[in-house]
Design a protein around this motif. Structure first.
Motif, PDB file in Angstrom:
ATOM      1  N   THR A  19       0.798  -1.234   0.000  1.00 50.45           N
ATOM      2  CA  THR A  19       0.000   0.000   0.000  1.00 50.45           C
ATOM      3  C   THR A  19       0.830   1.283   0.000  1.00 50.45           C
ATOM      4  O   THR A  19       0.268   2.367  -0.065  1.00 50.45           O
ATOM      5  N   ARG A  20       2.147   1.180   0.078  1.00 49.96           N
ATOM      6  CA  ARG A  20       2.954   2.395   0.170  1.00 49.96           C
ATOM      7  C   ARG A  20       2.884   3.194  -1.141  1.00 49.96           C
ATOM      8  O   ARG A  20       2.784   2.609  -2.228  1.00 49.96           O
ATOM      9  N   PRO A  21       2.962   4.528  -1.049  1.00 47.07           N
ATOM     10  CA  PRO A  21       2.860   5.350  -2.258  1.00 47.07           C
ATOM     11  C   PRO A  21       4.100   5.304  -3.153  1.00 47.07           C
ATOM     12  O   PRO A  21       3.997   5.569  -4.347  1.00 47.07           O
ATOM     13  N   SER A  22       5.271   4.993  -2.598  1.00 47.83           N
ATOM     14  CA  SER A  22       6.513   5.048  -3.377  1.00 47.83           C
ATOM     15  C   SER A  22       6.899   3.676  -3.908  1.00 47.83           C
ATOM     16  O   SER A  22       6.559   2.633  -3.332  1.00 47.83           O
ATOM     17  N   LYS A  23       7.637   3.675  -5.003  1.00 50.24           N
ATOM     18  CA  LYS A  23       8.096   2.415  -5.602  1.00 50.24           C
ATOM     19  C   LYS A  23       9.234   1.796  -4.796  1.00 50.24           C
ATOM     20  O   LYS A  23       9.373   0.577  -4.762  1.00 50.24           O
ATOM     21  N   HIS A  24      10.052   2.638  -4.210  1.00 46.10           N
ATOM     22  CA  HIS A  24      11.298   2.169  -3.592  1.00 46.10           C
ATOM     23  C   HIS A  24      11.318   2.479  -2.106  1.00 46.10           C
ATOM     24  O   HIS A  24      10.437   3.158  -1.581  1.00 46.10           O
ATOM     25  N   ASP A  25      12.366   1.987  -1.435  1.00 40.61           N
ATOM     26  CA  ASP A  25      12.506   2.249  -0.006  1.00 40.61           C
ATOM     27  C   ASP A  25      13.352   3.500   0.229  1.00 40.61           C
ATOM     28  O   ASP A  25      13.802   4.162  -0.705  1.00 40.61           O
ATOM     29  N   TYR A  26      13.561   3.823   1.511  1.00 44.07           N
ATOM     30  CA  TYR A  26      14.252   5.061   1.855  1.00 44.07           C
ATOM     31  C   TYR A  26      15.710   5.060   1.402  1.00 44.07           C
ATOM     32  O   TYR A  26      16.221   6.086   0.940  1.00 44.07           O
ATOM     33  N   SER A  27      16.379   3.933   1.512  1.00 43.59           N
ATOM     34  CA  SER A  27      17.777   3.865   1.080  1.00 43.59           C
ATOM     35  C   SER A  27      17.921   4.166  -0.406  1.00 43.59           C
ATOM     36  O   SER A  27      18.890   4.795  -0.832  1.00 43.59           O
ATOM     37  N   TYR A  28      16.953   3.718  -1.187  1.00 44.28           N
ATOM     38  CA  TYR A  28      17.018   3.992  -2.624  1.00 44.28           C
ATOM     39  C   TYR A  28      17.048   5.492  -2.870  1.00 44.28           C
ATOM     40  O   TYR A  28      17.884   5.985  -3.649  1.00 44.28           O
ATOM     41  N   TYR A  29      16.156   6.226  -2.216  1.00 44.47           N
ATOM     42  CA  TYR A  29      16.097   7.669  -2.469  1.00 44.47           C
ATOM     43  C   TYR A  29      17.303   8.388  -1.859  1.00 44.47           C
ATOM     44  O   TYR A  29      17.750   9.402  -2.400  1.00 44.47           O
ATOM     45  N   PHE A  30      17.843   7.850  -0.767  1.00 39.79           N
ATOM     46  CA  PHE A  30      19.043   8.457  -0.181  1.00 39.79           C
ATOM     47  C   PHE A  30      20.301   8.132  -0.979  1.00 39.79           C
ATOM     48  O   PHE A  30      21.354   8.710  -0.710  1.00 39.79           O
ATOM     49  N   THR A  31      20.210   7.257  -1.936  1.00 38.57           N
ATOM     50  CA  THR A  31      21.349   7.006  -2.823  1.00 38.57           C
ATOM     51  C   THR A  31      21.111   7.491  -4.251  1.00 38.57           C
ATOM     52  O   THR A  31      22.000   7.395  -5.087  1.00 38.57           O
ATOM     53  N   HIS A  32      19.911   8.019  -4.513  1.00 38.32           N
ATOM     54  CA  HIS A  32      19.599   8.533  -5.846  1.00 38.32           C
ATOM     55  C   HIS A  32      19.135   9.982  -5.854  1.00 38.32           C
ATOM     56  O   HIS A  32      19.368  10.692  -6.848  1.00 38.32           O
ATOM     57  N   ASN A  33      18.499  10.431  -4.779  1.00 35.51           N
ATOM     58  CA  ASN A  33      17.861  11.751  -4.799  1.00 35.51           C
ATOM     59  C   ASN A  33      18.211  12.655  -3.620  1.00 35.51           C
ATOM     60  O   ASN A  33      17.901  13.846  -3.665  1.00 35.51           O
ATOM     61  N   ILE A  34      18.785  12.116  -2.563  1.00 39.90           N
ATOM     62  CA  ILE A  34      19.084  12.900  -1.364  1.00 39.90           C
ATOM     63  C   ILE A  34      20.594  12.958  -1.147  1.00 39.90           C
ATOM     64  O   ILE A  34      21.276  11.941  -1.239  1.00 39.90           O
ATOM     65  N   SER A  35      21.085  14.151  -0.848  1.00 38.71           N
ATOM     66  CA  SER A  35      22.467  14.319  -0.397  1.00 38.71           C
ATOM     67  C   SER A  35      22.435  14.902   1.008  1.00 38.71           C
ATOM     68  O   SER A  35      21.461  15.556   1.409  1.00 38.71           O
ATOM     69  N   ILE A  36      23.505  14.669   1.758  1.00 37.35           N
ATOM     70  CA  ILE A  36      23.564  15.172   3.137  1.00 37.35           C
ATOM     71  C   ILE A  36      24.818  16.019   3.310  1.00 37.35           C
ATOM     72  O   ILE A  36      25.775  15.903   2.554  1.00 37.35           O
ATOM     73  N   THR A  37      24.791  16.904   4.315  1.00 39.94           N
ATOM     74  CA  THR A  37      25.960  17.740   4.579  1.00 39.94           C
ATOM     75  C   THR A  37      26.374  17.640   6.046  1.00 39.94           C
ATOM     76  O   THR A  37      25.615  17.174   6.900  1.00 39.94           O
ATOM     77  N   THR A  38      27.567  18.139   6.321  1.00 39.60           N
ATOM     78  CA  THR A  38      28.129  18.121   7.674  1.00 39.60           C
ATOM     79  C   THR A  38      27.745  19.343   8.488  1.00 39.60           C
ATOM     80  O   THR A  38      28.275  19.536   9.589  1.00 39.60           O
ATOM     81  N   SER A  39      26.843  20.185   7.992  1.00 33.67           N
ATOM     82  CA  SER A  39      26.525  21.430   8.685  1.00 33.67           C
ATOM     83  C   SER A  39      26.179  21.182  10.149  1.00 33.67           C
ATOM     84  O   SER A  39      25.300  20.400  10.471  1.00 33.67           O
ATOM     85  N   GLY A  40      26.907  21.866  11.035  1.00 31.73           N
ATOM     86  CA  GLY A  40      26.606  21.797  12.455  1.00 31.73           C
ATOM     87  C   GLY A  40      26.730  20.423  13.073  1.00 31.73           C
ATOM     88  O   GLY A  40      26.255  20.209  14.193  1.00 31.73           O
ATOM     89  N   ASP A  41      27.366  19.475  12.408  1.00 29.19           N
ATOM     90  CA  ASP A  41      27.526  18.114  12.932  1.00 29.19           C
ATOM     91  C   ASP A  41      28.922  17.632  12.554  1.00 29.19           C
ATOM     92  O   ASP A  41      29.108  16.871  11.604  1.00 29.19           O
TER      93      ASP A  41
END
Length: 349
Positions: A263-285
């Motif tokens: 029933t989920r709306p997305s085709k893929h899981d969270y890791s997929y999008y974090f390796t294809h569509n999301i980038s992260i930065t070191t700001s404040g960490d």
């Protein structure tokens, strides 16, 4: 202006136009709980001088500590904190015009993110197009959800996984620029007694509340299917991805179970999008162990350096960065190469 020697590129670095001093002061007591609340409306936020400064002390510190280039953005909450639609639209446009003139004074060292009001997707798309095409900005900065007026003194919230925002995401996809998702303090209605944060103001801000609230919005975007509609779309999250990379295994483990997958709306899981569509930065960490974990979890190409100035100092960030023991090619990618490629910055690799 002469270009700087190759160094770090910092991309979550806040500024404030002079017209924003009044609304910025409204959050002064949230940032500094010891400040007299009765004076919050007239007192400057503790970082107002640093936020207003671009070409003075900020640039001098960049030179002194090896920051090659900064992408600047209007400090949080910006237009996302304005419940009146017309005022929010003007706030964003005025800030963009001001910031574009500041960048034009030294484009070798500074670029900018656009502010947009998210009351209406069409308004947001139009301002994003103007800011990128006419003003030369390299992306859009969104400060979590948009506060909206609901009648009387009540304020509601709009989240951007809703179908009404697809015209905005379509516009950003067409422009080919990333969207940076940034945290914000809660609106007034969430700070009264017997609400989530009203009795727990000690957890407000960067240490806890920021990543709790924004991580929910990021999970919502990933699971909404928006990245399936626009697979080229790129989103950036600071503070080592608001903690999400450290929870990806568990999030995927449950999201991929048959009862969820059916029933989920997305085709893929969270890791997929974090390796294809999301980038992260070191700001404040500035955690070497945390950065290395993120590199292992989502890949070095998805990790970018950032400072979070002036809420963290240039000196502290750069002193930490000098100690980070990554392979030379990975350290170069995180420090500058990934940002140049992702934002299409006018800098040499």
């Amino acid at each position: 202006m002469a270009k700087a020697p190759k160094g770090t590129i910092a991309i979550e670095e806040a500024v404030l136009n002079p017209d924003g001093i009044a609304w910025m002061a409204e959050s002064a007591t949230l940032f500094n709980p010891g400040q007299d609340a009765s004076k919050a409306g007239s007192a400057n936020h503790g970082h107002t001088p640093q936020l207003l400064d671009i070409h003075g002390a900020r640039l001098a510190q960049m030179d002194a500590h090896g920051v090659e280039y900064m992408l600047l953005s209007l400090t949080s909450p910006g237009a996302q904190g304005e419940p009146d639609r017309a005022k929010a639209r003007r706030l964003a446009a005025d800030a963009n015009d001001w910031l574009a003139t500041q960048v034009a004074a030294n484009p070798a060292r500074f670029g900018a993110f656009a502010s947009v009001s998210m009351h209406d997707a069409a308004d947001a798309a139009a301002e994003a197009r103007r800011a990128v095409r006419d003003l030369g900005m390299f992306g859009v900065m969104l400060n979590d959800y948009q506060v909206v007026a609901e009648g009387g003194n009540e304020e509601g919230k709009k989240y951007y996984d809703a179908p009404e925002f697809r015209p905005f995401w379509q516009a950003v996809d067409d422009l080919g620029v990333p969207v940076y998702m940034h945290p914000r303090y809660p609106p007034a209605k969430d700070l009264v007694p017997r609400t989530r944060y009203g009795d727990r103001k000690q957890i407000l801000g960067a240490a806890v509340q920021f990543h709790l609230d924004l991580s929910m919005h990021l999970y919502a975007l990933c699971s909404s299917g928006i990245f399936d509609l626009y697979p080229r779309l790129q989103v950036v999250a600071g503070h080592l991805g608001e903690g999400i990379p450290f929870n990806l295994w568990r999030a995927d483990h449950w999201y991929n179970k048959p009862v969820k997958k059916a029933t989920r709306p997305s085709k893929h899981d969270y890791s997929y999008y974090f390796t294809h569509n999301i980038s992260i930065t070191t700001s404040g960490d500035f955690s070497t162990a945390g950065l290395k974990f993120c590199i292992g979890a989502i890949g070095v190409d998805r990790c970018l350096f950032s400072i979070d100035y002036p809420y963290d100092t240039i000196e502290e960030a750069q002193d930490w960065w000098k100690t980070v023991d990554l392979p030379a090619d990975e350290k170069e990618a995180v420090a500058r190469g990934n940002a140049i490629r992702l934002f299409k910055l006018p800098l040499e690799l």
